[in-house]
Write a protein that holds these residues in place. Structure first.
Motif, PDB file in Angstrom:
ATOM      1  N   SER A 238       0.804  -1.216   0.000  1.00  0.00           N
ATOM      2  CA  SER A 238       0.000   0.000   0.000  1.00  0.00           C
ATOM      3  C   SER A 238       0.838   1.269   0.000  1.00  0.00           C
ATOM      4  O   SER A 238       0.385   2.311   0.417  1.00  0.00           O
ATOM      5  N   VAL A 239       2.089   1.195  -0.433  1.00  0.00           N
ATOM      6  CA  VAL A 239       2.929   2.383  -0.480  1.00  0.00           C
ATOM      7  C   VAL A 239       2.436   3.289  -1.603  1.00  0.00           C
ATOM      8  O   VAL A 239       2.338   2.882  -2.750  1.00  0.00           O
ATOM      9  N   GLY A 240       2.135   4.554  -1.279  1.00  0.00           N
ATOM     10  CA  GLY A 240       1.726   5.529  -2.282  1.00  0.00           C
ATOM     11  C   GLY A 240       0.244   5.628  -2.504  1.00  0.00           C
ATOM     12  O   GLY A 240      -0.213   6.488  -3.244  1.00  0.00           O
ATOM     13  N   HIS A 241      -0.563   4.750  -1.890  1.00  0.00           N
ATOM     14  CA  HIS A 241      -2.012   4.857  -2.041  1.00  0.00           C
ATOM     15  C   HIS A 241      -2.694   4.323  -0.795  1.00  0.00           C
ATOM     16  O   HIS A 241      -2.060   3.704   0.068  1.00  0.00           O
ATOM     17  N   ALA A 242      -3.987   4.579  -0.703  1.00  0.00           N
ATOM     18  CA  ALA A 242      -4.727   4.189   0.494  1.00  0.00           C
ATOM     19  C   ALA A 242      -4.739   2.674   0.641  1.00  0.00           C
ATOM     20  O   ALA A 242      -5.041   1.953  -0.322  1.00  0.00           O
ATOM     21  N   PRO A 243      -4.389   2.139   1.831  1.00  0.00           N
ATOM     22  CA  PRO A 243      -4.360   0.683   2.018  1.00  0.00           C
ATOM     23  C   PRO A 243      -5.759   0.066   1.887  1.00  0.00           C
ATOM     24  O   PRO A 243      -6.756   0.677   2.269  1.00  0.00           O
ATOM     25  N   LYS A 244      -5.803  -1.137   1.352  1.00  0.00           N
ATOM     26  CA  LYS A 244      -7.043  -1.891   1.238  1.00  0.00           C
ATOM     27  C   LYS A 244      -6.812  -3.292   1.790  1.00  0.00           C
ATOM     28  O   LYS A 244      -5.746  -3.870   1.605  1.00  0.00           O
ATOM     29  N   ALA A 245      -7.815  -3.806   2.465  1.00  0.00           N
ATOM     30  CA  ALA A 245      -7.707  -5.144   3.036  1.00  0.00           C
ATOM     31  C   ALA A 245      -7.635  -6.177   1.914  1.00  0.00           C
ATOM     32  O   ALA A 245      -8.469  -6.171   1.003  1.00  0.00           O
ATOM     33  N   SER A 246      -6.635  -7.050   1.983  1.00  0.00           N
ATOM     34  CA  SER A 246      -6.496  -8.087   0.965  1.00  0.00           C
ATOM     35  C   SER A 246      -7.453  -9.245   1.211  1.00  0.00           C
ATOM     36  O   SER A 246      -7.852  -9.931   0.282  1.00  0.00           O
ATOM     37  N   ARG A 247      -7.840  -9.473   2.485  1.00  0.00           N
ATOM     38  CA  ARG A 247      -8.783 -10.533   2.824  1.00  0.00           C
ATOM     39  C   ARG A 247      -9.661 -10.048   3.959  1.00  0.00           C
ATOM     40  O   ARG A 247      -9.245  -9.214   4.766  1.00  0.00           O
ATOM     41  N   GLU A 248     -10.863 -10.588   4.030  1.00  0.00           N
ATOM     42  CA  GLU A 248     -11.820 -10.138   5.046  1.00  0.00           C
ATOM     43  C   GLU A 248     -12.688 -11.316   5.483  1.00  0.00           C
ATOM     44  O   GLU A 248     -13.151 -12.093   4.647  1.00  0.00           O
ATOM     45  N   ILE A 249     -12.884 -11.425   6.796  1.00  0.00           N
ATOM     46  CA  ILE A 249     -13.686 -12.511   7.364  1.00  0.00           C
ATOM     47  C   ILE A 249     -14.780 -11.896   8.221  1.00  0.00           C
ATOM     48  O   ILE A 249     -14.503 -11.090   9.116  1.00  0.00           O
TER      49      ILE A 249
END
Length: 643
Positions: A238-249
């Motif tokens: 997520s360097v340079g942009h807003a982080p996003k969850a790669s997996r979700e439970i």
């Protein structure tokens, strides 16, 4: 140096049963000794060291023996720092350092004061260096050096400018990096070499973030919160942009602890804050159902640790310390084995998706214990098969055509004529015939109404017939109406049995004023038709049907509030004064969504970069990047924005 195992304590309020041990109060945390032979368990009334043997658990030391009722000993968390030193986090904000080499009445080496509120979590370096991190409800994280005589005061204090800190943990790949979870749902990443501010912030949860755990590769973090979600973040992608969850439970309850399973890079375990008493082991690549469930505690689990890929130690509010092992029958159960492996489902197009599963049968030589716990199961027959069958029950193109062309707001005769032509065009001849029959029936009714108006006019002129004749005609008219309505009910019932809610809804809406007794399932038919329209994204038709319907509960859908509430882009608190005509956060006293060029609040069209989250007026940003030929963000953050 005195060995911990040589100290014993007699107690009548604690006892063990095989792989578990019951203590005299609810437990909040546990921590294994560096050599793995002992474990320290802590709670508001408990602080004991247990020796874990191959066959049984025994109590070796009660750190609160004697008259230790001080608030400093009511513990929220505990960590084992070195072979003979234990640190506890107190509910009054104190951090207590215990030296196990001392006599039993003077085990406390130091009481470190630095937090103004309770300490929620402690963390140490995995390499064995006695460096401690403490997270507190006062919103700060402090660094303590526990080497000889250096732990009297905190070496560093990190203030995240946020709310209470719920969890903290060092990165396994860096001695200088740690992460912290906050009450406002964010996760911050810090570098101890730059303690003035965090170097990355992740908006992880929309409610409080309660727990986090670094993956052994040092690249990913798993977080859990009150929003009942477990999320996995790749902190380097997520360097340079807003982080996003790669997996979700999605879980059933708020997540209070989450821990990666050693030796299984895609699996982790979690426990709930309340209600759900079990520990669930999840495969993040298949997040819809737990891979294993451990159901040992009779009250919520408060803490657990992995002691290898198949062994787990846990404690809870039921006053119990448990050792659960996958090789022991019945401790690691598989929820997938409880589910029916044969199922079917329809989609909006009328296709049927199905799964045909196998049945497991026990080996004929299985013992009663193996049969009870489901061991030695051998699948018989073929493996599970899945597929999709086209039943030919639904044609989406015909549904869309009729949804756009059917009329419900014009006169009955004209609408029936247009609806019949529309049905004929797409080959729906039965529906077209029905529309023409309805047209002929209600055309006769309109003619009867016109004749009645003429008779009333003649009666006013003194040329009316006798009253008996009028009564007979009224009775005949009532009978004709009842026959028409009975026929209409039969038509509606027929199309409802065929599953044609489009025809049922269109008939009901067109003849709504003519029907005396509405069918029992009229609301369900109309609601089902609106749901189908929305599934196919026919929003305008769905709105027209909702507006034309006179059923109160359906018309209420058009009265739902559509106000969008905004939050401050600085402190992330709801904006309560947005309707007052000015755009400034009352909490942090900063302008909302300011333009990066003119520094004024954007009240019109606002554009922003997805990478650095800076933006401004459309005209200003267009001039900066296109006419001025700039590539970097106008705020000076250094990010190369794309618009």
């Amino acid at each position: 140096m005195r060995e911990v195992g040589a100290v014993s304590s007699s107690s009548t309020d604690a006892y063990g049963t095989g792989r578990s041990w019951v203590l005299n109060g609810p437990l909040n945390a546990l921590s294994p000794s560096p050599n793995g032979e002992c474990v320290v368990v802590a709670g508001r009334e408990v602080l004991k060291i247990l020796r874990v043997g191959e066959s049984k658990i025994t109590e070796r030391l009660n750190l609160r023996s004697g008259s230790r009722s001080n608030l400093n000993y009511a513990s929220n968390d505990v960590v084992w720092v070195t072979d003979q030193r234990v640190v506890t986090a107190a509910t009054n904000g104190a951090i207590v350092l215990w030296d196990l080499n001392r006599p039993s009445q003077r085990l406390v080496e130091a009481v470190m004061q630095g937090h103004s509120r309770a300490v929620s979590r402690l963390a140490t370096l995995s390499c064995g260096i006695p460096i401690l991190l403490s997270a507190s409800l006062d919103g700060t994280v402090k660094l303590w050096d526990l080497r000889d005589g250096r732990g009297k005061s905190a070496r560093l204090t990190m203030d995240g400018k946020s709310e209470s800190v719920r969890d903290v943990q060092f990165s396994p790949s860096s001695l200088h990096t740690f992460s912290a979870a906050y009450e406002d749902g964010c996760v911050q990443l810090w570098d101890l070499r730059k303690p003035r501010t965090f170097f990355k912030k992740i908006a992880a949860h929309y409610k409080a973030a309660l727990t986090l755990d670094w993956h052994s590769n040092g690249q990913m973090i798993a977080t859990g919160g009150k929003d009942r979600l477990i999320k996995v973040w790749d902190v380097h992608e997520s360097v340079g942009h807003a982080p996003k969850a790669s997996r979700e439970i999605q879980t059933a309850q708020s997540v209070v602890r989450v821990r990666w399973r050693p030796g299984r890079e895609d699996e982790l375990a979690s426990c709930a804050l309340q209600s759900d008493l079990r520990i669930h082991v999840w495969d993040t690549m298949r997040p819809f159902i737990p891979k294993y469930t451990i159901d040992q505690h009779t009250a919520p689990t408060t803490c657990f640790i992995w002691r290898g890929p198949n062994s787990l130690w846990s404690c809870g509010r039921d006053k119990c310390f448990w050792i659960s092992e996958r090789d022991f029958p019945g401790q690691f159960s598989r929820p997938l084995d409880w589910l029916n492996t044969t199922c079917a489902a329809f989609n909006a197009q009328g296709d049927v998706a199905f799964a045909i599963g196998e049945k497991k049968t026990l080996h004929p030589r299985a013992t009663p214990v193996e049969r009870f716990y489901g061991l030695q199961e051998q699948p018989q027959g073929i493996a599970q098969q899945v597929g999709v069958a086209d039943m030919g029950l639904f044609d989406e193109s015909i549904f869309r055509h009729l949804a756009y062309t059917y009329q419900v707001t014009q006169g009955i005769g004209e609408a029936c004529e247009r609806n019949a032509l529309a049905a004929t065009k797409v080959g729906q001849y039965r529906e077209a015939q029905t529309w023409r029959i309805i047209q002929s029936l209600y055309d006769e009714e309109e003619e009867d109404e016109n004749e009645e108006e003429e008779k009333d006019t003649e009666k006013e002129k003194g040329q009316g017939s006798i009253e008996e004749k009028e009564k007979e005609e009224d009775m005949l008219e009532v009978e004709e109406r009842e026959e028409r309505e009975g026929f209409l009910h039969e038509v509606l019932t027929y199309y409802a049995e065929q599953g044609n809610v489009q025809m049922c809804t269109t008939l009901l809406l067109l003849l709504e004023g003519r029907i005396i007794r509405a069918p029992t399932y009229a609301e369900e038919w109309i609601s089902g038709y609106i749901d189908l329209l929305r599934r196919f994204r026919l929003w305008s038709v769905a709105t027209a049907v909702t507006s034309a319907c006179q059923i109160r509960r359906i018309r209420e859908q058009t009265h739902v509030e559509t106000t969008i509430y905004t939050t401050c882009n600085h402190c992330f608190k709801p904006i309560a004064n947005a309707g007052g005509g000015y755009w400034m956060c009352e909490r942090c006293r900063k302008l909302l969504n300011p333009c990066s060029i003119c520094h004024q609040t954007v009240k019109g069209l606002y554009v922003w970069c997805q990478g650095c989250s800076h933006g401004g007026h459309l005209e200003h940003m267009h001039h900066w990047f296109n006419q001025a030929g700039q590539q970097e963000c106008p705020t000076g953050c250094g990010h190369k924005c794309t618009f």
